[in-house]
Design a protein around this motif. Structure first.
Motif, short mmCIF file in Angstrom:
data_model
loop_
_atom_site.label_atom_id
_atom_site.label_comp_id
_atom_site.label_asym_id
_atom_site.label_seq_id
_atom_site.Cartn_x
_atom_site.Cartn_y
_atom_site.Cartn_z
N LYS A 119 -9.84 3.95 4.04
CA LYS A 119 -9.43 2.81 3.22
C LYS A 119 -7.93 2.90 2.93
CE LYS A 119 -13.83 2.08 0.87
NZ LYS A 119 -14.53 2.21 -0.43
N GLN A 120 -7.49 4.10 2.57
CA GLN A 120 -6.07 4.29 2.25
C GLN A 120 -5.22 4.04 3.50
OE1 GLN A 120 -5.67 8.21 0.59
NE2 GLN A 120 -6.72 7.68 -1.32
N THR A 121 -5.73 4.50 4.64
CA THR A 121 -4.97 4.31 5.88
C THR A 121 -4.86 2.83 6.20
OG1 THR A 121 -5.80 6.41 6.71
CG2 THR A 121 -4.87 4.93 8.32
N ARG A 122 -5.89 2.06 6.02
CA ARG A 122 -5.87 0.62 6.26
C ARG A 122 -4.90 -0.05 5.29
NH1 ARG A 122 -11.92 -0.15 6.08
NH2 ARG A 122 -12.48 1.30 7.68
N ALA A 123 -4.99 0.42 4.04
CA ALA A 123 -4.14 -0.18 3.02
C ALA A 123 -2.67 0.07 3.34
CB ALA A 123 -4.48 0.34 1.65
N CYS A 124 -2.40 1.25 3.86
CA CYS A 124 -1.01 1.59 4.23
C CYS A 124 -0.56 0.76 5.41
CB CYS A 124 -0.86 3.06 4.57
SG CYS A 124 -0.88 4.14 3.18
N CYS A 125 -1.45 0.59 6.35
CA CYS A 125 -1.08 -0.15 7.57
C CYS A 125 -0.91 -1.63 7.26
CB CYS A 125 -2.15 0.00 8.65
SG CYS A 125 -2.25 1.70 9.28
#
Length: 127
Positions: A119-125
């Protein structure tokens, strides 16, 4: 007189001739008594042999019974040992179940962490 002497010899009567029949009767009686005694001895000896055989069978049966008792005691000792090992295995199984539960919790936490990281990786991307 010769007729008188012949009559005495035939009947066993007379002064000295009468002892022959009584001696013979005593001898026959003695032989009969000895025969009866020997028969009694033989019979007792036979009964004794039969008794000895019966005693040997009883002793053999007793020895077999004793061997069976020893085997039963050994089997009882084996049963106790198996019960002890079963308790130990039951304890190990319980420990393994607790460990399995702990591992399942850790796996669930790791899956949650992976999900959060995704989720954090998606949010960052996206940002």
């Amino acid at each position: 007189m010769s007729n008188h002497r012949n009559a005495e010899e035939e009947t066993g009567g007379g002064g000295g001739g009468g002892g022959g029949w009584s001696s013979l009767a005593l001898a026959v009686g003695a032989v009969g008594a000895v025969g009866a005694f020997l028969f009694g001895v033989w019979k007792k000896k036979r009964e004794s042999k039969v008794g000895i055989q019966k005693n040997r069978v009883l002793i053999s049966d007793f020895e077999k019974t004793r061997e069976m008792e020893v085997m039963i005691q050994k089997n009882q000792a084996s049963i106790l040992e198996l019960k002890k090992k079963t308790r130990e295995l039951d304890a190990t199984v319980k420990e393994n179940q607790v460990s399995k539960f702990d591992f399942e919790k850790k796996i669930q936490k790791n899956e949650e962490s992976i999900s959060n990281l995704k989720k954090q990786t998606r949010a960052c991307c996206i940002s």
